[in-house]
Design an enzyme around this catalytic site. Structure first.
Site, PDB file in Angstrom:
ATOM      1  CG  ASP A 123      -3.767  15.220   2.617  1.00 39.58           C
ATOM      2  OD1 ASP A 123      -2.791  15.615   1.981  1.00 39.58           O
ATOM      3  OD2 ASP A 123      -3.727  14.956   3.837  1.00 39.58           O
ATOM      4  CD  GLU A 155       1.228  14.239   2.463  1.00 35.78           C
ATOM      5  OE1 GLU A 155       1.082  14.869   3.521  1.00 35.78           O
ATOM      6  OE2 GLU A 155       2.271  14.289   1.775  1.00 35.78           O
ATOM      7  CG  ASP A 162       8.347   5.788  -1.566  1.00 36.67           C
ATOM      8  OD1 ASP A 162       7.801   6.882  -1.333  1.00 36.67           O
ATOM      9  OD2 ASP A 162       9.554   5.673  -1.857  1.00 36.67           O
ATOM     10  CG  ASN A 194       6.710   8.921   4.946  1.00 36.81           C
ATOM     11  OD1 ASN A 194       6.862   7.776   4.552  1.00 36.81           O
ATOM     12  ND2 ASN A 194       6.587   9.949   4.136  1.00 36.81           N
TER      13      ASN A 194
END
Length: 351
Positions: free
Chosen positions: A215, A258, A232, A223
């Site tokens: 993770d 993620e 991304d 983000n």
């Protein structure tokens, strides 16, 4: 039936009549063979070419004048000397002889007794090679004795290319259906299929495998701070890092969002840790560029690793083990690897 005008031979003796009749028959046969649109050649019992039609001239670029009367039929199809299918028919058409040269490429003809059908790629025909389908059958006399063989060929290159293109298209579609488009890793659907297959394999052979779930740390925060395009970018780069560090038997997946997963078939926990730690370190030292920030941005990830056991009967048991190890890695500092060995944890600290 060949009809001959007897007046043609009124002034000839019987021997001359016979010779003329044979000549007319040969001319008729040659005309018939040249009217056949399929490339065709005929061999006598000595493997000598006695007919080589115009369609075969066009296919092979070998002229009738240079082929008739020789035993060089092979040069039209192969770079080195070897028997054609018609040659094998003359030699008895034994399965072992045919299969040796046309393994998995031939079958007995359903239409002609003692004949074979085959297909193959001939790289020396044409500019780029051609796919040919060909049938060879024996020629017998009135007593059933083999006196030669005939072989007909069909250019099937267009059909083969279409077939290959379709197979490639189907394979590409299959690959796309199991691949995450952003990272290039396998997707969650294929992860489940692979886990089921690995569990079945380990039970069958009494082996084990390791599962690592990963993770990205603080991904939502990055983000929100730098935008989804930057997020991304991190996912893509991390996917490449994972892929570049895998061994041949390992497979990697975008598990969701993620989260990522790696399956290590037949691998000890220690072997899985070595791969995971290489990925962890590579990510932690990489500096990402972002147009919304002057400084380079770093990212880290947490890893949880568990192994299958002899008692496992469902993949959820193995996933839960790796998830539990990942949860501890996240709660005890992040950027680290936690291993769940049976009921005991082992930490690989960040550094």
């Amino acid at each position: 039936m060949l009809v001959v005008d007897k007046s043609d031979f009124s002034d000839e003796n019987p021997l001359e009549q016979q010779e003329n009749l044979l000549e007319k028959q040969e001319n008729l046969l040659e005309t018939v063979f040249n009217r056949i649109p399929l490339p065709t050649f005929v061999l006598d019992i000595n493997h000598t070419i006695i007919f080589w039609n115009k369609a075969l001239e066009q296919l092979t670029n070998k002229k009738r004048s240079e082929m008739i009367g020789t035993q060089n039929q092979w040069i039209a199809f192969y770079a080195t000397e070897r028997p054609t299918l018609a040659d094998l028919i003359i030699e008895g058409g034994k399965d072992e002889a045919v299969s040796q040269l046309y393994e998995n490429k031939y079958k007995a003809s359903a239409l002609i007794e003692d004949a074979y059908e085959a297909e193959d790629f001939f790289p020396d025909i044409g500019e780029k090679g051609e796919w040919l389908s060909f049938t060879a059958a024996s020629i017998t006399d009135a007593t059933g004795k083999v006196i030669g063989a005939i072989e007909t060929l069909t250019n099937i290159s267009n059909e083969k290319h279409s077939q290959i293109a379709l197979q490639q298209s189907e394979e590409r579609y299959k690959q796309l259906s199991i691949t995450d488009t952003l990272t290039g890793l396998y997707n969650r659907r294929h992860f489940t299929e692979k886990m089921i297959a690995e569990l079945e394999r380990t039970k069958r052979y009494n082996q084990y495998f390791a599962l690592c779930i990963i993770d990205l740390d603080n991904f939502k925060m990055m983000n929100d701070a730098y935008g989804h395009l930057f997020g991304d970018q991190i996912l893509q780069k991390f996917g490449s890092m994972i892929k570049n560090n895998l061994r041949k038997t390992d497979t990697a997946y975008r598990y969701g969002g993620e989260e990522f997963a790696i399956i290590f078939p037949g691998t000890s926990l220690e072997g899985a840790v070595q791969v995971a730690n290489r990925i962890r370190v590579e990510l932690s030292v990489f500096a990402f560029a972002n147009e919304n920030s002057e400084k380079r941005i770093r990212a880290t990830a947490s890893f949880g690793i568990g192994a299958s056991s002899a008692a496992d009967c469902q993949i959820e048991q193995i996933i839960k083990r790796a998830d539990k190890a990942l949860y501890k890695a996240k709660k005890t500092g992040k950027n680290k690897i936690e291993i769940l060995r049976d009921t005991a944890f082992m930490s690989i600290l960040n550094g």
